[in-house]
Design a protein around this motif. Structure first.
Motif, PDB file in Angstrom:
ATOM      1  N   MET A   1     -17.995  -5.892   3.622  1.00 22.47           N
ATOM      2  CA  MET A   1     -16.882  -6.514   2.941  1.00 22.47           C
ATOM      3  C   MET A   1     -15.823  -5.452   2.670  1.00 22.47           C
ATOM      4  N   ILE A   2     -14.609  -5.922   2.547  1.00 24.18           N
ATOM      5  CA  ILE A   2     -13.456  -5.043   2.340  1.00 24.18           C
ATOM      6  C   ILE A   2     -12.680  -5.526   1.122  1.00 24.18           C
ATOM      7  N   THR A   3     -12.200  -4.577   0.335  1.00 24.69           N
ATOM      8  CA  THR A   3     -11.253  -4.881  -0.731  1.00 24.69           C
ATOM      9  C   THR A   3      -9.929  -4.261  -0.335  1.00 24.69           C
ATOM     10  N   ALA A   4      -8.884  -5.056  -0.387  1.00 27.97           N
ATOM     11  CA  ALA A   4      -7.537  -4.551  -0.106  1.00 27.97           C
ATOM     12  C   ALA A   4      -6.744  -4.614  -1.404  1.00 27.97           C
ATOM     13  N   LEU A   5      -6.120  -3.505  -1.739  1.00 23.06           N
ATOM     14  CA  LEU A   5      -5.260  -3.432  -2.913  1.00 23.06           C
ATOM     15  C   LEU A   5      -3.824  -3.358  -2.415  1.00 23.06           C
ATOM     16  N   THR A   6      -3.041  -4.376  -2.770  1.00 26.72           N
ATOM     17  CA  THR A   6      -1.629  -4.354  -2.412  1.00 26.72           C
ATOM     18  C   THR A   6      -0.821  -4.124  -3.685  1.00 26.72           C
ATOM     19  N   THR A   7       0.191  -3.283  -3.585  1.00 28.54           N
ATOM     20  CA  THR A   7       1.065  -3.030  -4.729  1.00 28.54           C
ATOM     21  C   THR A   7       2.498  -2.909  -4.252  1.00 28.54           C
ATOM     22  N   PHE A   8       3.406  -3.230  -5.144  1.00 26.73           N
ATOM     23  CA  PHE A   8       4.818  -3.013  -4.884  1.00 26.73           C
ATOM     24  C   PHE A   8       5.547  -2.826  -6.197  1.00 26.73           C
ATOM     25  N   THR A   9       6.493  -1.891  -6.174  1.00 31.22           N
ATOM     26  CA  THR A   9       7.303  -1.604  -7.341  1.00 31.22           C
ATOM     27  C   THR A   9       8.486  -2.561  -7.342  1.00 31.22           C
ATOM     28  N   LEU A  10       8.639  -3.271  -8.432  1.00 32.19           N
ATOM     29  CA  LEU A  10       9.700  -4.268  -8.531  1.00 32.19           C
ATOM     30  C   LEU A  10      11.040  -3.607  -8.858  1.00 32.19           C
ATOM     31  N   PRO A  11      12.146  -4.200  -8.384  1.00 30.25           N
ATOM     32  CA  PRO A  11      13.462  -3.625  -8.670  1.00 30.25           C
ATOM     33  C   PRO A  11      13.822  -3.679 -10.153  1.00 30.25           C
ATOM     34  N   LYS A  12      13.263  -4.667 -10.860  1.00 30.16           N
ATOM     35  CA  LYS A  12      13.438  -4.751 -12.313  1.00 30.16           C
ATOM     36  C   LYS A  12      12.176  -5.378 -12.885  1.00 30.16           C
ATOM     37  N   PRO A  13      11.859  -5.065 -14.133  1.00 31.32           N
ATOM     38  CA  PRO A  13      10.622  -5.601 -14.696  1.00 31.32           C
ATOM     39  C   PRO A  13      10.658  -7.120 -14.839  1.00 31.32           C
ATOM     40  N   ILE A  14       9.474  -7.726 -14.739  1.00 35.39           N
ATOM     41  CA  ILE A  14       9.346  -9.159 -14.985  1.00 35.39           C
ATOM     42  C   ILE A  14       8.315  -9.367 -16.088  1.00 35.39           C
ATOM     43  N   THR A  15       8.429 -10.485 -16.769  1.00 36.57           N
ATOM     44  CA  THR A  15       7.483 -10.800 -17.836  1.00 36.57           C
ATOM     45  C   THR A  15       6.222 -11.408 -17.242  1.00 36.57           C
ATOM     46  N   ARG A  16       5.194 -11.504 -18.070  1.00 37.59           N
ATOM     47  CA  ARG A  16       3.946 -12.122 -17.646  1.00 37.59           C
ATOM     48  C   ARG A  16       4.189 -13.574 -17.247  1.00 37.59           C
ATOM     49  N   GLU A  17       5.021 -14.284 -17.998  1.00 41.28           N
ATOM     50  CA  GLU A  17       5.299 -15.691 -17.673  1.00 41.28           C
ATOM     51  C   GLU A  17       6.080 -15.829 -16.369  1.00 41.28           C
ATOM     52  N   GLU A  18       7.034 -14.926 -16.127  1.00 36.36           N
ATOM     53  CA  GLU A  18       7.751 -14.944 -14.839  1.00 36.36           C
ATOM     54  C   GLU A  18       6.772 -14.685 -13.702  1.00 36.36           C
TER      55      GLU A  18
END
Length: 104
Positions: A1-18
């Motif tokens: 099995m494989i785990t893939a971690l994807t990440t990206f830095t957002l241009p501006k912060p977003i809230t948990r609800e967004e």
């Protein structure tokens, strides 16, 4: 099995609800994907980094999803390029299913 971690830095912060609203809009796209066992969406506490933890049967099945079209989708949706890191996952403990899975 494989785990893939994807990440990206957002241009501006977003809230948990967004993030929740955005993630719910894309979640159906991952239902029924061959080889994908589970996906967990991620948002950092400061709202500047998002991504996902994907549990796959194999790296080949993961790579079949992380295509140039997928990268374009992420860039268009979030305004940034994703990074992907793969990890071997020889054993997984699932407390919900009360099982331990091994890839052998």
């Amino acid at each position: 099995m494989i785990t893939a971690l994807t990440t990206f830095t957002l241009p501006k912060p977003i809230t948990r609800e967004e993030a929740r609203r955005i993630f719910l809009s894309t979640a159906p796209k991952y239902q029924g994907v061959p080889g994908l066992l589970r996906k967990t969406y991620l948002l950092s506490e400061d709202g500047l980094t998002a991504g996902g933890v994907y549990f796959w049967n194999s790296k080949a099945e993961a790579e079949a999803v992380y295509t140039p079209a997928w990268r374009s989708f992420v860039k268009e949706k979030y305004g940034t390029e994703p990074s992907i890191t793969y990890f071997e996952s020889p054993v997984v403990v699932d407390n919900v299913a009360q099982q331990i899975f091994s890839d052998e």
